[in-house]
Design a protein around this motif. Structure first.
Motif, PDB file in Angstrom:
ATOM      1  N   UNK A 169      70.557  49.623  55.916  1.00 30.52           N
ATOM      2  CA  UNK A 169      70.225  48.219  54.995  1.00 30.52           C
ATOM      3  C   UNK A 169      68.957  48.089  54.358  1.00 30.52           C
ATOM      4  N   UNK A 170      68.235  48.973  54.870  1.00 28.56           N
ATOM      5  CA  UNK A 170      66.422  48.379  54.796  1.00 28.56           C
ATOM      6  C   UNK A 170      66.336  47.712  53.100  1.00 28.56           C
ATOM      7  N   UNK A 171      65.734  47.424  53.210  1.00 28.51           N
ATOM      8  CA  UNK A 171      65.153  46.841  51.744  1.00 28.51           C
ATOM      9  C   UNK A 171      64.454  48.123  50.751  1.00 28.51           C
ATOM     10  N   UNK A 172      64.349  48.417  50.276  1.00 27.29           N
ATOM     11  CA  UNK A 172      63.863  48.933  49.148  1.00 27.29           C
ATOM     12  C   UNK A 172      61.845  49.454  49.882  1.00 27.29           C
ATOM     13  N   UNK A 173      61.631  48.383  50.202  1.00 26.69           N
ATOM     14  CA  UNK A 173      59.934  48.428  50.611  1.00 26.69           C
ATOM     15  C   UNK A 173      59.634  49.257  52.009  1.00 26.69           C
ATOM     16  N   UNK A 174      60.533  49.060  52.051  1.00 25.01           N
ATOM     17  CA  UNK A 174      60.892  49.460  53.935  1.00 25.01           C
ATOM     18  C   UNK A 174      61.381  50.411  54.461  1.00 25.01           C
ATOM     19  N   UNK A 175      62.690  50.716  53.134  1.00 25.01           N
ATOM     20  CA  UNK A 175      63.256  51.975  53.702  1.00 25.01           C
ATOM     21  C   UNK A 175      62.658  52.973  54.040  1.00 25.01           C
ATOM     22  N   UNK A 176      61.656  53.673  53.663  1.00 29.23           N
ATOM     23  CA  UNK A 176      61.141  55.228  53.931  1.00 29.23           C
ATOM     24  C   UNK A 176      60.533  55.179  55.296  1.00 29.23           C
ATOM     25  N   UNK A 177      60.050  53.523  55.545  1.00 22.37           N
ATOM     26  CA  UNK A 177      59.739  53.870  56.806  1.00 22.37           C
ATOM     27  C   UNK A 177      60.177  53.680  57.996  1.00 22.37           C
ATOM     28  N   UNK A 178      61.161  52.926  57.675  1.00 18.35           N
ATOM     29  CA  UNK A 178      62.570  53.585  58.878  1.00 18.35           C
ATOM     30  C   UNK A 178      62.846  54.384  58.749  1.00 18.35           C
ATOM     31  N   UNK A 179      63.094  55.381  58.388  1.00 26.47           N
ATOM     32  CA  UNK A 179      63.723  56.412  58.050  1.00 26.47           C
ATOM     33  C   UNK A 179      62.696  57.143  58.339  1.00 26.47           C
ATOM     34  N   UNK A 180      61.460  56.782  58.236  1.00 26.02           N
ATOM     35  CA  UNK A 180      60.357  58.106  58.891  1.00 26.02           C
ATOM     36  C   UNK A 180      60.190  58.308  60.451  1.00 26.02           C
ATOM     37  N   UNK A 181      60.036  55.769  61.031  1.00 25.57           N
ATOM     38  CA  UNK A 181      60.859  55.752  62.385  1.00 25.57           C
ATOM     39  C   UNK A 181      61.274  56.395  63.051  1.00 25.57           C
ATOM     40  N   UNK A 182      62.644  56.658  62.621  1.00 21.94           N
ATOM     41  CA  UNK A 182      63.479  57.742  62.954  1.00 21.94           C
ATOM     42  C   UNK A 182      63.514  59.401  63.184  1.00 21.94           C
ATOM     43  N   UNK A 183      62.682  59.475  62.299  1.00 20.36           N
ATOM     44  CA  UNK A 183      61.971  60.948  61.770  1.00 20.36           C
ATOM     45  C   UNK A 183      61.494  61.019  62.684  1.00 20.36           C
TER      46      UNK A 183
END
Length: 269
Positions: A169-183
């Motif tokens: 659901x995350x926008x393109x600008x935030x997608x990687x940071x959200x992924x890395x937060x979980x990772x």
């Protein structure tokens, strides 16, 4: 519960710069210390200083890296690990010895008659980090924010359902940071329990707002015994810390940049 250090002056109860103790441990079962080090802040002399803290086996391994940046981050990670141990526990940096536990996890050989000291290292492009406590499981993970990753596909394959939806659901600008937060949270937990790749990452899930963990199999672990923290050591990196502790209200976490003056004095001792 949490105190962030400025990285230049030790907080109350810490060692003074240049001191090398051989007395009581300053890290307790309720205390956690974490340092990070950005390679961009190092001079050539700083890298040589950190190299001087390593033992022969580490120096030999450092020389086997093909790329210079990999050699440098290995030296930085292991140098600040030995520095953090000496900062809180005394003894020269080269005195610390490690064994390899199940799943390849390094484990500090604690001083005879003392508590079990737990330490964990992580490094990525441009950043090294180390975390230290006594008795309890601890894990740290760092990641570079500019990696080229197919995050939707990775999340679909490796994350729990709620985490997958959050990434998708995350926008393109935030997608990687959200992924890395979980990772980073997941990697910190896996490193803390010492199971490595044998632990499926979709067997537990995180709530990023409360930094709470939930286990799909409720008998697998006790979420109330886990404390997590997130940091951004610099604009290009994310970091997560995981600590197992039966009484989280008693936990004290102090984290910040590695104090370079102390490390320089330690290398000269």
């Amino acid at each position: 519960m949490r105190k962030t250090l400025g990285g230049r002056q030790p907080s109350e109860g810490f060692l003074s710069h240049g001191a090398v103790r051989d007395g009581n441990a300053l890290v307790s079962k309720d205390g956690v210390a974490a340092w990070w080090l950005l390679l961009e802040h190092l001079t050539e002399g700083d890298l040589e200083m950190l190299e001087a803290l390593l033992v022969d086996e580490e120096l030999a391994r450092a020389e086997r890296f093909h790329f210079e940046r990999d050699r440098q981050i290995y030296i930085a990670a292991h140098g600040i690990c030995r520095g953090l141990l000496s900062y809180h526990l005394g003894q020269p940096a080269k005195n610390w010895r490690f064994s390899i536990e199940d799943h390849g996890k390094p484990e500090l050989i604690s001083p005879a008659g003392g508590p079990r000291i737990r330490v964990n290292i992580s490094h990525t492009r441009g950043l090294a980090a180390v975390a230290l406590t006594s008795e309890h499981d601890i894990g740290v993970d760092v990641e570079w924010r500019h990696r080229d990753a197919m995050v939707d596909e990775l999340a679909q394959r490796m994350f729990a359902e709620s985490e997958r939806r959050d990434v998708q659901r995350a926008c393109k600008e935030k997608k990687l940071d959200i992924f890395l937060a979980y990772w980073t949270l997941k990697e910190a937990y896996v490193k803390a329990i010492g199971k490595g790749l044998s632990q499926p990452l979709d067997a537990f899930e995180f709530d990023l707002n409360g930094l709470n963990i939930t286990f799909l199999d409720r008998s697998a672990d006790d979420p109330d015994h886990w404390h997590f923290e997130r940091y951004q050591p610099g604009p290009d990196h994310l970091m997560a810390l995981a600590i197992r502790h039966p009484a989280k209200a008693n936990l004290r976490v102090e984290a910040g940049p590695a104090p370079m003056e102390f490390l320089r004095n330690l290398a000269q001792a």
